[in-house]
Design an enzyme around this catalytic site. Structure first.
Site, PDB file in Angstrom:
ATOM      1  N   TYR A  39      20.910  38.101  69.203  1.00 25.56           N
ATOM      2  CA  TYR A  39      19.839  37.228  68.653  1.00 25.56           C
ATOM      3  C   TYR A  39      20.149  35.814  68.879  1.00 25.56           C
ATOM      4  O   TYR A  39      19.297  35.055  69.658  1.00 25.56           O
ATOM      5  CB  TYR A  39      19.174  37.238  67.399  1.00 25.56           C
ATOM      6  CG  TYR A  39      18.007  36.217  67.012  1.00 25.56           C
ATOM      7  CD1 TYR A  39      16.986  36.813  67.723  1.00 25.56           C
ATOM      8  CD2 TYR A  39      18.197  35.464  66.189  1.00 25.56           C
ATOM      9  CE1 TYR A  39      15.690  35.766  67.424  1.00 25.56           C
ATOM     10  CE2 TYR A  39      17.343  34.643  65.611  1.00 25.56           C
ATOM     11  CZ  TYR A  39      15.928  34.571  66.354  1.00 25.56           C
ATOM     12  OH  TYR A  39      15.133  33.958  66.058  1.00 25.56           O
ATOM     13  N   CYS A  57      23.221  26.132  63.388  1.00 25.88           N
ATOM     14  CA  CYS A  57      23.403  24.887  63.909  1.00 25.88           C
ATOM     15  C   CYS A  57      24.062  24.886  65.413  1.00 25.88           C
ATOM     16  O   CYS A  57      24.780  25.620  65.886  1.00 25.88           O
ATOM     17  CB  CYS A  57      24.242  24.106  63.167  1.00 25.88           C
ATOM     18  SG  CYS A  57      23.506  23.934  61.302  1.00 25.88           S
ATOM     19  N   ASN A  59      29.142  23.397  62.581  1.00 31.27           N
ATOM     20  CA  ASN A  59      28.488  24.728  63.022  1.00 31.27           C
ATOM     21  C   ASN A  59      29.044  25.808  62.320  1.00 31.27           C
ATOM     22  O   ASN A  59      30.279  26.336  62.493  1.00 31.27           O
ATOM     23  CB  ASN A  59      28.235  25.104  64.424  1.00 31.27           C
ATOM     24  CG  ASN A  59      27.549  26.577  64.626  1.00 31.27           C
ATOM     25  OD1 ASN A  59      27.921  27.119  65.709  1.00 31.27           O
ATOM     26  ND2 ASN A  59      26.773  27.054  63.774  1.00 31.27           N
ATOM     27  N   GLY A  60      28.583  26.296  61.138  1.00 23.80           N
ATOM     28  CA  GLY A  60      29.155  27.551  60.279  1.00 23.80           C
ATOM     29  C   GLY A  60      28.803  27.295  59.029  1.00 23.80           C
ATOM     30  O   GLY A  60      27.849  26.737  58.325  1.00 23.80           O
ATOM     31  N   GLY A  89      18.755  25.354  65.994  1.00 22.60           N
ATOM     32  CA  GLY A  89      18.380  24.594  64.751  1.00 22.60           C
ATOM     33  C   GLY A  89      17.551  23.686  65.050  1.00 22.60           C
ATOM     34  O   GLY A  89      17.605  22.664  65.688  1.00 22.60           O
TER      35      GLY A  89
END
Length: 481
Positions: free
Chosen positions: A256, A15, A116-117, A41
């Protein structure tokens, strides 16, 4: 229209979060920032704003450009303070009720949060909270944080948030908006990224520097692991609510996830990926005519591989950038086309050549097999593959939607067996030490790795409480160390 994903053999990006405090164009700037973070996302996006008297919220399923490009959407978001979120679900399903930022009205005022996580003890905490009377409106682990704040007996919102964070495990970079504050915080290990920027006197928080670039904001610094920034009209205050721990930043951000043009923890991502490719060429050389990237994620590593080896680089596979998550009615025949909807070989370059394909990772192996077959069908004489990361042997529990361990080809097969499965003439992965060398680091600092590399090594830096309490999971924890 039916959802279709042509990239189902890649890790799902996690995210992205973005926030602005003190700019008249905050809602529009946030939409632009989220657009720059779209790679993190693609499932949903949301923005919450505050104009000094009330909060406004726009949350939608779909891409930022599709949902926030209409002027009336931005006009409905009033105020100079905003937070936003782009989402791929790792906890909770693809439902509007799970789209962030989530919002709640506390006794002291409104509170919005974007995360985010992934929390590795969310299920256990939610069960405890429900037993105490909490009613959950979503299936997102982020809502756990809201309920922990609501039930905290601490005095102010910063203290209540701190109290909540001390109860959670896992990885998080989150931003929160109250009537007077914009708050940004990273978990004590700093697994997920968060940066601070400035634009025309306004303060900006973002997952990556590329989101600062799109709005013309200046990069100030990384938010440090375990640090909480509290931004008000009086400025920024830094809090340290956790004891110091060695950083365990996610190494796969460099491989990535992060955009190549971002600066992450002081490193340019594109330069790191080229260095990874160069290291890969030394560890796994190939006697071939051409270096061919698997676009787009394999391109920087392929450039590095070609430059270090002296083998010519060329675009032997062309990507169609206009294939999204939704396509024409995907009949069985169209589904079976697989990666051909997204990638197409350049036959003139490939015919009669011996080539090495460079990709960032191999997950299930299904897409790699199709790409190799596509290149062979285009006339390649030999097809070798080099992978710019170690074999992925275990799942991530820190905000990345990876398959379970038994779905990862490297957890079940040796490198020779994988080579046979995907039908390449040879296969080489970057070693874990080679990945660290490309980053200019030694693998270990004392007894601890410098990064979170659990997807390669099964060395998880935090407890996996929810996983260990599942049936049979305690034995699996023994297996992964």
């Amino acid at each position: 229209m039916v959802a279709y994903n042509a990239d189902d053999d890649h890790f799902r990006d996690e995210c992205g979060v973005f926030g602005v405090f003190g700019h008249t164009d905050a809602p529009a700037l946030t939409a632009l920032g989220l657009h720059a973070l779209q790679h993190r996302g693609q499932e949903a996006a949301g923005i919450v704003s505050f104009d000094g008297s009330q909060f406004y919220s726009e949350r939608h399923i779909g891409l930022v450009g599709d949902r926030f490009s209409k002027p009336d959407v931005i006009e409905r978001l009033q105020g100079s303070r905003t937070i936003g979120h782009v989402r791929y679900s790792t906890a909770g399903g693809a439902l509007l009720r799970n789209v962030q930022p989530l919002f709640a009205e506390f006794a002291g005022g409104g509170f919005a949060v974007a995360h985010n996580g992934n929390l590795t003890n969310a299920r256990k905490l939610q069960q405890q909270l429900r037993e105490r009377g909490s009613i959950f409106q979503s299936t997102s682990d982020t809502e756990t944080i809201i309920h922990l704040i609501a039930t905290s007996v601490a005095s102010g919102i910063v203290e209540r948030l701190t109290d909540a964070l001390h109860k959670i495990e896992g990885a998080y970079s989150l931003i929160a908006l109250t009537e007077k504050k914009l708050i940004g915080v990273r978990d004590p290990l700093g697994v997920r990224p968060l940066v601070l920027g400035q634009l025309d006197g306004a303060h900006v928080l973002a997952s990556e520097t590329c989101a600062l670039d799109i709005i013309g904001a200046d990069f100030v610094r990384d938010v440090e692991p375990g640090e909480m920034l509290v931004i008000t009209e009086d400025g920024i205050r830094s809090h340290r609510p956790f004891s110091d721990k060695p950083s365990r930043f996610c190494i796969f951000e460099y491989v990535y996830f992060a955009r190549p043009d971002s600066m992450v923890e002081g490193r340019n991502v594109y330069a790191v990926r080229k260095a990874i490719g160069a290291e890969l060429s030394r560890e796994a050389p190939a006697d071939v005519d051409l270096v061919i990237p698997v676009p787009d994620s394999g391109t920087p590593a392929a450039v590095g591989y070609a430059q270090a080896s002296g083998i010519p680089f060329d675009l032997g596979i062309v990507r169609n950038h206009y294939v999204g998550r939704t396509f024409i009615e995907p009949t069985d025949a169209i589904r079976h086309m697989g990666v051909k909807l997204k990638l197409n070989p350049n036959r003139l370059l490939l015919e009669g050549k011996s080539v090495v394909l460079v990709d960032d990772s191999i997950v299930r192996g299904t897409t790699s097999k199709k790409i190799v077959q596509m290149v062979r069908d285009a006339g390649a004489r030999e097809v070798h593959m080099r992978v710019a990361s170690p074999p992925t042997k275990d799942a991530c529990y820190y905000g990345v939607d990876t398959p379970q361990r038994d779905k990862l080809i490297a957890s079940r097969q040796s490198i020779d067996e994988i080579a046979s499965s995907i039908d390449v003439d040879s296969l080489g992965f970057l070693s874990i030490d080679g990945l660290y060398r490309a980053l200019g680091e030694a693998r270990r600092n004392g007894d601890l790795p410098q990064f979170c590399d659990a997807c390669f090594t099964s060395d998880y830096p935090t407890p996996l409480t929810d996983r260990s309490e599942n049936a049979g999971a305690r034995q699996r924890l023994v297996e992964i160390g």
